[in-house]
Design an enzyme around this catalytic site. Structure first.
Site, PDB file in Angstrom:
ATOM      1  N   CYS A 131      47.486 -18.978   9.638  1.00 62.24           N
ATOM      2  CA  CYS A 131      47.312 -19.442  11.024  1.00 62.24           C
ATOM      3  C   CYS A 131      46.715 -18.369  11.947  1.00 62.24           C
ATOM      4  CB  CYS A 131      48.645 -19.938  11.584  1.00 62.24           C
ATOM      5  SG  CYS A 131      50.061 -18.967  11.066  1.00 62.24           S
ATOM      6  N   HIS A 243      50.493 -19.249  18.776  1.00 59.28           N
ATOM      7  CA  HIS A 243      50.346 -17.819  18.479  1.00 59.28           C
ATOM      8  C   HIS A 243      49.358 -17.200  19.483  1.00 59.28           C
ATOM      9  CE1 HIS A 243      52.525 -18.526  14.913  1.00 59.28           C
ATOM     10  NE2 HIS A 243      51.621 -18.279  13.980  1.00 59.28           N
TER      11      HIS A 243
END
Ligand SMILES: NC(=O)c1ccc[n+]([C@@H]2O[C@H](COP(=O)([O-])OP(=O)(O)OC[C@H]3O[C@@H](n4cnc5c(N)ncnc54)[C@H](OP(=O)(O)O)[C@@H]3O)[C@@H](O)[C@H]2O)c1
Length: 350
Positions: A131, A243
């Site tokens: 990710c 994130h």
């Protein structure tokens, strides 16, 4: 008319997002099956607003006649069942770390290296990157094309959903006990994640870096350019989804913040949100549920010859996992790479 699609790890954080993304993007599905461990066989998961799927046991599932399988059951489970699905003629798109660095398996971010997809027929498996890597390379690809990246120094601020549904449960539980002046012993994370930050994601390697940091370096090289040097510090933060990354990039060619902003403005998958005033940037909470990779705080790094600093944020469950995997499946169709198309649930001949 559509494809027979299997979602493996369908009860997990990524698997549920894959089902949601397939439905939202109206992926051409003629039949869909949700697979997970024997523990959750018989339970139900949503597919779009209206459909509910009964989860089946991966161990006993026969992939013959299924066109595409989107896997996210963890690396050790993918290691066993992805090759089994691939051997049955089903194209596997795997979200785990199991096959990413296998030279025979393409590691694909559709906005960055769509040309790599064609190699999938080596093993019938395509790997979805980590990710943190995905959001970074989506934002850096247009800058690399124009100004040639030499070196990347990145610090990540990674949400607990990156550690799956158990990671989210632990943040919630540990936050609650703090309010009664108590503490839960950490189980998913190495230390208490509530009101804290932890500079460790995945296990330590011999050189003192963690495996997450290693993944960011080697995956960036495989996807973008093997010549780029990358040093990462990956940190878990008490955020549920999204994130963030503070990225410092050194280029071969001169570049200004304005030139970088212009290069990113029309880049696929990127949204520049960069106002030099209070709140003029994107935070993980704002990226949640969004498809874009957001770039903010673009500015000159005066400590190196041709340097820029920036802030990159994205929803780790969407572009960092489910969306990227579904885009790969869409690309397979677009590039006419799928061996067959199922019609009303029955696989048509190649
Ligand atoms: N979360 C992220 O941001 C992210 C991003 C990119 C990649 N990934 C990768 O994707 C994978 C899954 O992550 P996640 O966050 O979705 O984890 P998760 O929430 O813990 O979900 C794990 C899924 O795998 C299934 N599973 C576990 N053991 C299994 C078995 N023996 N057989 C079949 N299915 C099994 C679970 O099913 P049960 O409900 O039956 O246990 C569940 O559906 C990991 O490899 C992770 O590294 C995650």
């Amino acid at each position: 008319m559509g494809y027979r699609v299997a979602v493996v790890g369908a009860t997990g954080a990524v698997g549920r997002e894959i089902l949601k993304t397939l439905a939202e993007r109206r992926f051409p599905v003629s039949e869909i099956v949700a697979l997970a461990s024997p523990r959750s066989a018989g339970s139900e998961v949503s597919f779009g607003e209206e459909r509910v799927l009964t989860v089946k046991n991966l161990e006993t599932f026969d992939f013959k006649g299924w066109d595409i399988a989107l896997f996210s059951p963890g690396a050790s489970i993918s290691a066993i069942h992805a090759p089994r699905a691939a051997a049955a003629g089903c194209v596997v798109i795997d979200n785990t770390s199991q096959f990413r660095m296998d030279p025979d398996v393409p590691l694909v971010v559709p906005e960055v290296n769509p040309e790599a997809l064609a190699q999938f027929s080596n093993r019938n498996i395509i790997a979805n990157p980590n990710c943190s890597t995905i959001q970074m390379v989506v934002a850096l690809k247009p800058l690399h094309d124009e100004f040639r990246i030499k070196r990347i120094v990145v610090a990540t601020y990674q949400s607990v959903s990156g550690a799956g549904k158990e990671g989210m449960d632990e943040l919630l539980a540990n936050t609650k006990v703090h309010y009664v002046h108590d503490k839960n012993p950490p189980q998913v994370f190495q230390k208490d994640i509530a009101f804290n930050v932890i500079p460790q994601i995945d296990h330590f390697m011999d050189d003192g870096s963690t495996k997450e940091e290693w993944k960011m370096a080697v995956e960036t090289k495989k996807i973008l350019d093997p010549k780029i040097a990358v040093i990462a510090t990956c940190v878990r933060v008490p955020v549920f989804i999204g994130h963030a990354e503070a990225v410092h990039v050194e280029f071969e060619l001169p570049v200004t913040a304005g030139q970088a902003r212009a290069a990113l403005r029309d880049a696929p998958g990127v949204t520049v949100h960069d106002q030099r005033l209070d709140g003029g940037y994107i935070t993980p909470a704002e990226a949640q549920g969004e498809d874009a990779v957001f770039v903010s705080r673009i500015r000159k790094d005066p400590t190196v010859e041709h340097g820029l600093a920036m802030w990159i944020v994205s929803d780790n469950l969407r572009k960092g996992a489910a969306l990227n995997a579904v885009q790969i499946a869409e690309l397979l169709i677009e590039q006419k790479l799928l061996p067959r198309m199922a019609v009303t649930g029955t696989a048509a001949p190649a």
